[in-house]
Motif scaffolding. Structure first.
Motif, PDB file in Angstrom:
ATOM      1  N   LEU A 142       0.535  -1.029  -0.436  1.00 55.41           N
ATOM      2  CA  LEU A 142      -0.209   0.084   0.030  1.00 55.41           C
ATOM      3  C   LEU A 142       0.780   1.178  -0.148  1.00 55.41           C
ATOM      4  CD1 LEU A 142      -2.666  -1.200   2.794  1.00 55.41           C
ATOM      5  CD2 LEU A 142      -2.851  -1.633  -0.555  1.00 55.41           C
ATOM      6  N   LYS A 143       0.344   2.117  -0.560  1.00 56.96           N
ATOM      7  CA  LYS A 143       1.265   3.443  -0.510  1.00 56.96           C
ATOM      8  C   LYS A 143       0.576   4.750   0.126  1.00 56.96           C
ATOM      9  CE  LYS A 143       3.428   7.019  -4.078  1.00 56.96           C
ATOM     10  NZ  LYS A 143       2.919   6.630  -5.481  1.00 56.96           N
ATOM     11  N   TRP A 144      -1.372   4.775   0.329  1.00 58.46           N
ATOM     12  CA  TRP A 144      -1.864   5.179   0.757  1.00 58.46           C
ATOM     13  C   TRP A 144      -2.232   5.390   2.941  1.00 58.46           C
ATOM     14  CZ3 TRP A 144      -2.028   5.809  -5.072  1.00 58.46           C
ATOM     15  CH2 TRP A 144      -1.016   6.730  -4.835  1.00 58.46           C
ATOM     16  N   VAL A 145      -1.992   5.623   3.479  1.00 60.57           N
ATOM     17  CA  VAL A 145      -2.796   4.169   4.494  1.00 60.57           C
ATOM     18  C   VAL A 145      -2.495   5.906   5.552  1.00 60.57           C
ATOM     19  CG1 VAL A 145      -2.018   2.968   6.535  1.00 60.57           C
ATOM     20  CG2 VAL A 145      -1.173   2.645   3.742  1.00 60.57           C
ATOM     21  N   LEU A 146      -3.529   5.758   5.926  1.00 58.29           N
ATOM     22  CA  LEU A 146      -4.344   6.681   7.505  1.00 58.29           C
ATOM     23  C   LEU A 146      -3.661   5.515   8.609  1.00 58.29           C
ATOM     24  CD1 LEU A 146      -6.442   8.878   5.456  1.00 58.29           C
ATOM     25  CD2 LEU A 146      -4.304   9.844   6.033  1.00 58.29           C
ATOM     26  N   THR A 147      -4.035   5.843   9.845  1.00 54.41           N
ATOM     27  CA  THR A 147      -4.554   6.014  10.891  1.00 54.41           C
ATOM     28  C   THR A 147      -4.568   6.560  12.315  1.00 54.41           C
ATOM     29  OG1 THR A 147      -4.066   3.845  12.265  1.00 54.41           O
ATOM     30  CG2 THR A 147      -2.060   4.808  11.510  1.00 54.41           C
ATOM     31  N   VAL A 148      -4.853   6.584  13.473  1.00 55.90           N
ATOM     32  CA  VAL A 148      -5.614   7.563  14.234  1.00 55.90           C
ATOM     33  C   VAL A 148      -4.727   8.218  15.049  1.00 55.90           C
ATOM     34  CG1 VAL A 148      -7.916   6.088  13.842  1.00 55.90           C
ATOM     35  CG2 VAL A 148      -6.433   5.440  15.669  1.00 55.90           C
ATOM     36  N   ASN A 149      -3.947   7.310  15.234  1.00 55.97           N
ATOM     37  CA  ASN A 149      -2.838   8.295  16.552  1.00 55.97           C
ATOM     38  C   ASN A 149      -1.255   7.707  16.498  1.00 55.97           C
ATOM     39  OD1 ASN A 149      -2.047   6.011  18.224  1.00 55.97           O
ATOM     40  ND2 ASN A 149      -5.002   5.947  18.751  1.00 55.97           N
ATOM     41  N   ASN A 150      -0.287   8.718  16.265  1.00 56.59           N
ATOM     42  CA  ASN A 150       1.151   7.970  16.807  1.00 56.59           C
ATOM     43  C   ASN A 150       1.333   6.622  16.650  1.00 56.59           C
ATOM     44  OD1 ASN A 150       2.087  10.287  15.147  1.00 56.59           O
ATOM     45  ND2 ASN A 150       1.865  11.392  16.743  1.00 56.59           N
ATOM     46  N   SER A 151       0.522   6.729  18.365  1.00 54.38           N
ATOM     47  CA  SER A 151       0.949   5.200  18.979  1.00 54.38           C
ATOM     48  C   SER A 151       0.721   3.798  18.075  1.00 54.38           C
ATOM     49  CB  SER A 151       0.435   4.508  20.231  1.00 54.38           C
ATOM     50  OG  SER A 151       0.708   5.447  21.191  1.00 54.38           O
ATOM     51  N   ILE A 152      -0.148   3.793  17.500  1.00 54.53           N
ATOM     52  CA  ILE A 152      -0.551   3.075  16.401  1.00 54.53           C
ATOM     53  C   ILE A 152       0.122   2.802  15.047  1.00 54.53           C
ATOM     54  CG2 ILE A 152      -2.912   1.925  14.569  1.00 54.53           C
ATOM     55  CD1 ILE A 152      -4.463   2.599  16.678  1.00 54.53           C
ATOM     56  N   ALA A 153       0.188   4.120  14.497  1.00 53.19           N
ATOM     57  CA  ALA A 153       0.963   4.439  12.925  1.00 53.19           C
ATOM     58  C   ALA A 153       2.976   3.767  13.794  1.00 53.19           C
ATOM     59  CB  ALA A 153       1.843   5.909  13.492  1.00 53.19           C
ATOM     60  N   ASP A 154       3.133   4.097  14.997  1.00 51.95           N
ATOM     61  CA  ASP A 154       4.275   3.162  15.449  1.00 51.95           C
ATOM     62  C   ASP A 154       4.512   1.539  15.487  1.00 51.95           C
ATOM     63  OD1 ASP A 154       5.501   5.286  15.849  1.00 51.95           O
ATOM     64  OD2 ASP A 154       5.174   5.008  18.254  1.00 51.95           O
ATOM     65  N   LEU A 155       3.176   1.378  15.623  1.00 49.62           N
ATOM     66  CA  LEU A 155       3.173  -0.067  15.159  1.00 49.62           C
ATOM     67  C   LEU A 155       3.242  -0.861  13.627  1.00 49.62           C
ATOM     68  CD1 LEU A 155      -0.057  -0.717  17.789  1.00 49.62           C
ATOM     69  CD2 LEU A 155       2.297  -1.111  18.536  1.00 49.62           C
ATOM     70  N   TYR A 156       2.101  -0.336  13.088  1.00 53.64           N
ATOM     71  CA  TYR A 156       2.731  -0.407  12.042  1.00 53.64           C
ATOM     72  C   TYR A 156       3.913  -0.610  11.366  1.00 53.64           C
ATOM     73  CZ  TYR A 156      -2.975  -1.491  11.243  1.00 53.64           C
ATOM     74  OH  TYR A 156      -3.744  -1.442  11.384  1.00 53.64           O
TER      75      TYR A 156
END
Length: 369
Positions: A142-156
């Motif tokens: 995937l090229k364009w991904v969104l998520t809800v906060n920085n903590s979950i962005a860190d996990l991905y």
């Protein structure tokens, strides 16, 4: 006009994150088609864009997800190609990914949570393995991904080496045109009124402990529970016992602006997710921003993102999620009063506004174009 299809696994009406994103897409000149499902209890829906709701035979489990994905795949396949595909959460990603690749069109994936960390699948190894296998095959592509906060962005980012853009669940600035008083809403005028709202009032979100806390407090301290969830039937039974009778007010899900009329008359907003799984640990719910917008202080658990916001902005207190601790903090906020938090809440509403947050979508669309 460019066309976008946005897919969810819910019934469309109460998904405020997606509704806000749709508003931005419309302002950017997209013709929107919003696709989800229709449940027996689904509310009427009359938006200013096209939509479609599947009536599925199954409502949970493997057969539900299999039917949803199959029907969604053929729905997308047999329609004129869209200019943009937008999948919300892992349970709608596969058909969008396949059709977007087939049509050679861009795909945005908006992960509202760390999907493979949801508590419902942690004790179901086969189910979890299926979702993880699907995510591992698709996410790195995937090229364009969104998520809800920085903590979950860190996990991905740790899992796949791809850092999603962060689009928090910040509410828009829209408020009801007309407010209502507590008596008009059927609520006690003189009570110290707590509120918890949401579409996922489930186990480990603190409501059982709140009821036990209230049972040992003055009868003038009361609670509104707005929405639905797995634990609500249990809460209704518990609330009928003598020590809580008449003190817990259950309110069915309703359109967003109508809900805010109830939220705004409360004295204290609750966000009490427990640190029982990785998703709750890093949650940052919509309701927190609704409480801020409505100018009511917050009593929160000590999960990472919510604690950082509540304590960092000085808009409430944090507590352990157990009855005695909750009693202490409720009494402390009651003694301080709303006025104590008024200025901090107003500043937080300015800093955490949808006007600022929506830039994430606009910048992403510029990149895609």
């Amino acid at each position: 006009m460019k066309r976008v299809v946005i897919t969810v696994s819910n019934d469309l009406v109460t998904d405020q994150r997606v509704q806000r994103s749709i508003g931005v897409l419309q302002e950017e000149g997209f013709q929107v088609n919003f696709v989800g499902r229709k449940l027996p209890a689904s509310q009427d829906f009359t938006p200013h864009y096209d939509y479609h709701r599947f009536k599925l035979w199954f409502h949970k489990g493997f057969l539900f997800y299999a039917q949803l994905n199959l029907w969604l795949f053929f729905y997308l396949l047999f329609r004129k190609p869209y200019d943009l595909y937008w999948a919300n959460d892992l349970d709608t990603l596969l058909p969008n990914y396949l059709i977007a690749r087939l049509r050679r069109k861009p795909l945005i994936y908006d992960s509202h949570e760390y999907f493979c960390g949801v508590p419902e699948i942690q004790d179901r190894p086969l189910v979890k393995a299926v979702w993880q296998g699907l995510e591992k095959r698709i996410f790195p592509k995937l090229k364009w991904v969104l998520t809800v906060n920085n903590s979950i962005a860190d996990l991905y980012e740790k899992d796949y080496g791809i850092r999603p853009r962060v689009l928090r669940n910040v509410g828009n600035s829209l408020l009801p045109e007309e407010w209502k008083s507590r008596p008009e809403l059927g609520l006690p005028e003189d009570a110290f009124l707590l509120v918890n709202q949401g579409a996922g009032i489930n186990v480990d979100r603190g409501m059982e402990e709140v009821l036990e806390a209230l049972a040992g407090m003055d009868s003038n301290i009361q609670l509104m529970i707005i929405g639905k969830g797995d634990v609500v039937p249990f809460l209704k039974v518990r609330a009928q016992k003598e020590d809580l009778k008449g003190r817990v007010h259950f309110i069915d899900p309703m359109p967003y602006r109508d809900m805010l009329r109830y939220t705004a008359v409360a004295d204290l907003g609750l966000s009490l997710d427990k640190d029982s799984n990785i998703n709750y640990r890093f949650s940052l719910p919509n309701k927190v921003f609704d409480y801020i917008k409505c100018g009511i202080p917050i009593l929160a658990s000590k999960v990472v993102e919510v604690r950082n916001l509540v304590e960092g902005e000085g808009i409430g207190l944090c507590s352990e999620v157990e009855p005695k601790a909750l009693q202490e903090k409720i009494r402390e906020i009651q003694a301080l009063g709303k006025a104590h938090f008024k200025e901090a809440l107003a500043e937080a509403a300015q800093k955490n506004s949808w006007d600022k947050e929506q830039r994430v979508i606009r910048e992403l669309l510029v990149e895609i174009r």
